[in-house]
Design a protein around this motif. Sequence first.
Motif, mmCIF file in Angstrom:
data_model
loop_
_atom_site.group_PDB
_atom_site.id
_atom_site.type_symbol
_atom_site.label_atom_id
_atom_site.label_comp_id
_atom_site.label_asym_id
_atom_site.label_seq_id
_atom_site.Cartn_x
_atom_site.Cartn_y
_atom_site.Cartn_z
ATOM 1 N N GLU A 1 -44.678 35.350 28.560
ATOM 2 C CA GLU A 1 -45.913 34.549 28.542
ATOM 3 C C GLU A 1 -45.660 33.132 29.035
ATOM 4 O O GLU A 1 -46.467 32.576 29.789
ATOM 5 N N SER A 2 -44.541 32.565 28.638
ATOM 6 C CA SER A 2 -44.182 31.218 29.095
ATOM 7 C C SER A 2 -43.951 31.199 30.603
ATOM 8 O O SER A 2 -44.389 30.283 31.305
ATOM 9 N N HIS A 3 -43.283 32.241 31.096
ATOM 10 C CA HIS A 3 -43.016 32.281 32.535
ATOM 11 C C HIS A 3 -44.281 32.549 33.337
ATOM 12 O O HIS A 3 -44.372 32.136 34.500
ATOM 13 N N LEU A 4 -45.248 33.197 32.729
ATOM 14 C CA LEU A 4 -46.540 33.387 33.392
ATOM 15 C C LEU A 4 -47.163 32.027 33.712
ATOM 16 O O LEU A 4 -47.644 31.804 34.827
ATOM 17 N N ALA B 1 -42.140 51.082 36.204
ATOM 18 C CA ALA B 1 -41.540 52.366 35.833
ATOM 19 C C ALA B 1 -40.957 52.296 34.416
ATOM 20 O O ALA B 1 -41.084 53.249 33.642
ATOM 21 N N VAL B 2 -40.356 51.168 34.079
ATOM 22 C CA VAL B 2 -39.812 50.984 32.731
ATOM 23 C C VAL B 2 -40.941 51.017 31.700
ATOM 24 O O VAL B 2 -40.816 51.633 30.638
ATOM 25 N N MET B 3 -42.051 50.358 32.021
ATOM 26 C CA MET B 3 -43.164 50.279 31.071
ATOM 27 C C MET B 3 -43.748 51.647 30.750
ATOM 28 O O MET B 3 -44.258 51.868 29.657
ATOM 29 N N THR B 4 -43.687 52.572 31.692
ATOM 30 C CA THR B 4 -44.268 53.903 31.467
ATOM 31 C C THR B 4 -43.226 54.929 31.023
ATOM 32 O O THR B 4 -43.574 56.082 30.780
ATOM 33 N N ALA B 5 -41.974 54.498 30.911
ATOM 34 C CA ALA B 5 -40.900 55.418 30.525
ATOM 35 C C ALA B 5 -41.005 55.801 29.052
ATOM 36 O O ALA B 5 -41.476 55.027 28.220
ATOM 37 N N ASP B 6 -40.551 56.990 28.763
ATOM 38 C CA ASP B 6 -40.465 57.454 27.379
ATOM 39 C C ASP B 6 -39.101 56.996 26.863
ATOM 40 O O ASP B 6 -38.093 57.680 27.046
ATOM 41 N N ALA B 7 -39.067 55.815 26.271
ATOM 42 C CA ALA B 7 -37.800 55.236 25.825
ATOM 43 C C ALA B 7 -37.994 54.506 24.506
ATOM 44 O O ALA B 7 -39.102 54.061 24.184
ATOM 45 N N GLN B 8 -36.914 54.395 23.777
ATOM 46 C CA GLN B 8 -36.894 53.641 22.526
ATOM 47 C C GLN B 8 -37.229 52.183 22.853
ATOM 48 O O GLN B 8 -36.919 51.687 23.937
ATOM 49 N N HIS B 9 -37.891 51.468 21.936
ATOM 50 C CA HIS B 9 -38.393 50.107 22.199
ATOM 51 C C HIS B 9 -37.315 49.141 22.705
ATOM 52 O O HIS B 9 -37.556 48.404 23.664
ATOM 53 N N LYS C 1 -47.951 35.444 43.438
ATOM 54 C CA LYS C 1 -49.216 36.083 43.038
ATOM 55 C C LYS C 1 -48.947 37.422 42.363
ATOM 56 O O LYS C 1 -49.556 37.750 41.346
ATOM 57 N N ARG C 2 -48.037 38.183 42.915
ATOM 58 C CA ARG C 2 -47.688 39.485 42.345
ATOM 59 C C ARG C 2 -47.075 39.324 40.949
ATOM 60 O O ARG C 2 -47.339 40.114 40.048
ATOM 61 N N ILE C 3 -46.247 38.308 40.800
ATOM 62 C CA ILE C 3 -45.607 38.050 39.505
ATOM 63 C C ILE C 3 -46.657 37.670 38.467
ATOM 64 O O ILE C 3 -46.632 38.164 37.332
ATOM 65 N N VAL C 4 -47.581 36.810 38.857
ATOM 66 C CA VAL C 4 -48.664 36.416 37.946
ATOM 67 C C VAL C 4 -49.477 37.636 37.523
ATOM 68 O O VAL C 4 -49.907 37.741 36.370
ATOM 69 N N ASP C 5 -49.659 38.569 38.429
ATOM 70 C CA ASP C 5 -50.390 39.794 38.102
ATOM 71 C C ASP C 5 -49.585 40.727 37.186
ATOM 72 O O ASP C 5 -50.155 41.434 36.361
ATOM 73 N N ALA C 6 -48.260 40.736 37.341
ATOM 74 C CA ALA C 6 -47.413 41.682 36.610
ATOM 75 C C ALA C 6 -46.996 41.199 35.224
ATOM 76 O O ALA C 6 -46.813 42.021 34.312
ATOM 77 N N LEU C 7 -46.840 39.905 35.045
ATOM 78 C CA LEU C 7 -46.297 39.398 33.783
ATOM 79 C C LEU C 7 -47.135 39.727 32.535
ATOM 80 O O LEU C 7 -46.546 40.013 31.483
ATOM 81 N N PRO C 8 -48.461 39.714 32.592
ATOM 82 C CA PRO C 8 -49.202 40.075 31.374
ATOM 83 C C PRO C 8 -48.866 41.483 30.860
ATOM 84 O O PRO C 8 -48.709 41.682 29.655
ATOM 85 N N ALA C 9 -48.715 42.437 31.754
ATOM 86 C CA ALA C 9 -48.368 43.797 31.331
ATOM 87 C C ALA C 9 -46.945 43.843 30.793
ATOM 88 O O ALA C 9 -46.668 44.554 29.811
ATOM 89 N N MET C 10 -46.049 43.090 31.396
ATOM 90 C CA MET C 10 -44.676 43.058 30.896
ATOM 91 C C MET C 10 -44.649 42.468 29.489
ATOM 92 O O MET C 10 -43.961 42.981 28.608
ATOM 93 N N ALA C 11 -45.411 41.392 29.281
ATOM 94 C CA ALA C 11 -45.482 40.783 27.950
ATOM 95 C C ALA C 11 -46.073 41.758 26.942
ATOM 96 O O ALA C 11 -45.570 41.898 25.822
#
Length: 164
Positions: A45-48, A86-94, A22-32
Amino acid sequence: MKANELKDLYAISLRKMHNGEKRIVDALPAMAENASHDELRSAFESHLEESGQHQRRLEEILRDFKQAPAEPQNQAIAAAIKDGEAVMTADAQHDVKDAGLIAAAQQIEHVEIACYGTLGTYAELLDRPEDLHLLQQTLSEEKSADDKLNDIAKRVVNPNAQPA
């Protein structure tokens, strides 16, 4: 956790993995959404979709267990998801951010591979062949997702994250 026999531990572990899915299903859209490479976004998206199927398989197995105590949290998956956030909110190169997203996603995959392997062993010992079949399907898909992420990391993302 009260477990007097392997069947109890199996049921608790199934519920814990259901919580993780359930947590993974909730997290994957933001990761994508945060992935800059199309191939990585597509993999998330496929893994979602697969994770939703994994959730349904666990629900099918759990129907045989009448008691429904509170679902225990899968701490390992929660921690890996937190790393990804934490990675998603980091100030980092793409490309660097994508490399971090892959690392977090592979941590999740490795936890899932370990959990589904253990659940499969329990199902086999408890003589639950239908459960074992479903769990092996999921385990195979998790390994495939990990291989796909590893390929994307090695072939595209990690080389692009190197200085020019």
